[in-house]
Design an enzyme around this catalytic site. Structure first.
Site, PDB file in Angstrom:
ATOM      1  N   ASN A 174       3.992  59.064  22.403  1.00  5.59           N
ATOM      2  CA  ASN A 174       5.416  59.119  22.736  1.00  5.59           C
ATOM      3  C   ASN A 174       6.109  58.060  21.880  1.00  5.59           C
ATOM      4  O   ASN A 174       5.977  56.878  22.145  1.00  5.59           O
ATOM      5  CB  ASN A 174       5.619  58.808  24.228  1.00  5.59           C
ATOM      6  N   GLU A 178      11.666  56.195  31.666  1.00  6.36           N
ATOM      7  CA  GLU A 178      12.849  55.698  30.954  1.00  6.36           C
ATOM      8  C   GLU A 178      14.006  56.687  31.073  1.00  6.36           C
ATOM      9  O   GLU A 178      15.175  56.298  31.074  1.00  6.36           O
ATOM     10  CB  GLU A 178      12.491  55.425  29.475  1.00  6.36           C
TER      11      GLU A 178
END
Ligand code: PEP
Length: 258
Positions: free
Chosen positions: A13, A101
């Protein structure tokens, strides 16, 4: 890992890192270093603007490209958003959904569910994230919290599609902090997640589901984490930005298991 029953996945990621030019350079470096073994699936989830460069560079490899987010709507007035069909057409295979997030930016469990359903419908592999905060862990509600996130994320998914879903257990206190969950802590929650999936979708589906760990996994600690029976891979942030580190984790995932 348990390769007899399920796929191992090592997914990066990149978050908001690297430009399209840097993506091209990274992929060239990565390709030269990739191990020959074919045991584990590999994905790199990159910023939207980097998807074309990643797809082009990785065309002749077994590394799948993924997005870091998607909008559940098919099309329309959603300025700045990207749909599942756009991702598929651009060459994506994976999409991260419900990263902590993004949840911190307002993504709800209902959004995570809608995005997961849309991704499956489009033929993408959703990497659905769940995880507790430090406060939740310290007050002893980790399992309860994770159960709720999983139940809501997987609502209304048909038995025919559930095996395509990858779940990423990412304790929020371990993401980007350098504080990794111990292999025992990570295994305990991944085993719990498999139990929740078993109750919802039956034992065969639970046994076949890929559940990965994320949270400061790196080239130094991956081997021990991946040795746990219910940890079928990793979702890797920081260490996926450095080709040697990412490749070392892939090599660890390719070690023979008992
Ligand atoms: C992540 O962003 O999903 C992640 C696990 O990040 P890091 O590996 O940097 O903790």
């Amino acid at each position: 890992m348990n390769r007899k029953y399920r796929k191992t996945l090592i997914a990066g990621n990149w978050k908001m890192n690297k430009t399209p030019s840097e993506t091209k350079a990274f992929m060239t470096e990565l390709k030269a270093m990739l191990p020959k073994g074919r045991w584990c699936d590999i994905a790199l989830c990159v910023p939207s603007v980097c998807i074309p460069a990643a797809v082009r560079a990785l065309r002749d490899t077994r590394v799948g490209v993924g997005a870091e987010n998607v909008n559940a709507n098919a099309s329309g007035a959603y300025t700045g958003e990207v749909s599942t069909s756009m991702l598929v057409d651009a060459g994506c295979k994976y999409v991260i959904i419900g990263h902590s997030e993004r949840r911190a930016m307002g993504e709800t469990d209902a959004d995570v569910n809608a995005k997961t359903l849309a991704a499956l419908e489009a033929g993408l592999v959703p990497i659905v994230c769940c995880g507790e905060s430090l406060e939740q862990r310290e007050s002893g509600i980790t399992e309860e919290w994770i159960s709720m996130q999983i139940k809501l994320a997987l609502a209304n998914i048909g038995e025919d599609k559930i095996r395509k879903v990858v779940i990423a257990y990412e304790p929020i206190w371990a993401i980007g902090t350098g504080k990794t969950a111990t292999p025992e802590q990570a295994e305990e929650v991944c085993q719990h997640i498999r139990g929740v999936v078993r109750k919802l979708f039956g034992s065969k589906n639970a046994r076949a589901m890929t559940i990965v760990y994320g949270g400061s996994m790196n080239d130094k600690n991956a081997f021990e984490l991946l040795a746990q029976p219910d940890i079928d891979g990793g979702l890797i942030g920081g260490a996926s930005l450095v080709a040697e580190k990412f490749v070392k984790i892939i090599e660890d995932a390719n070690q023979p298991t008992a």
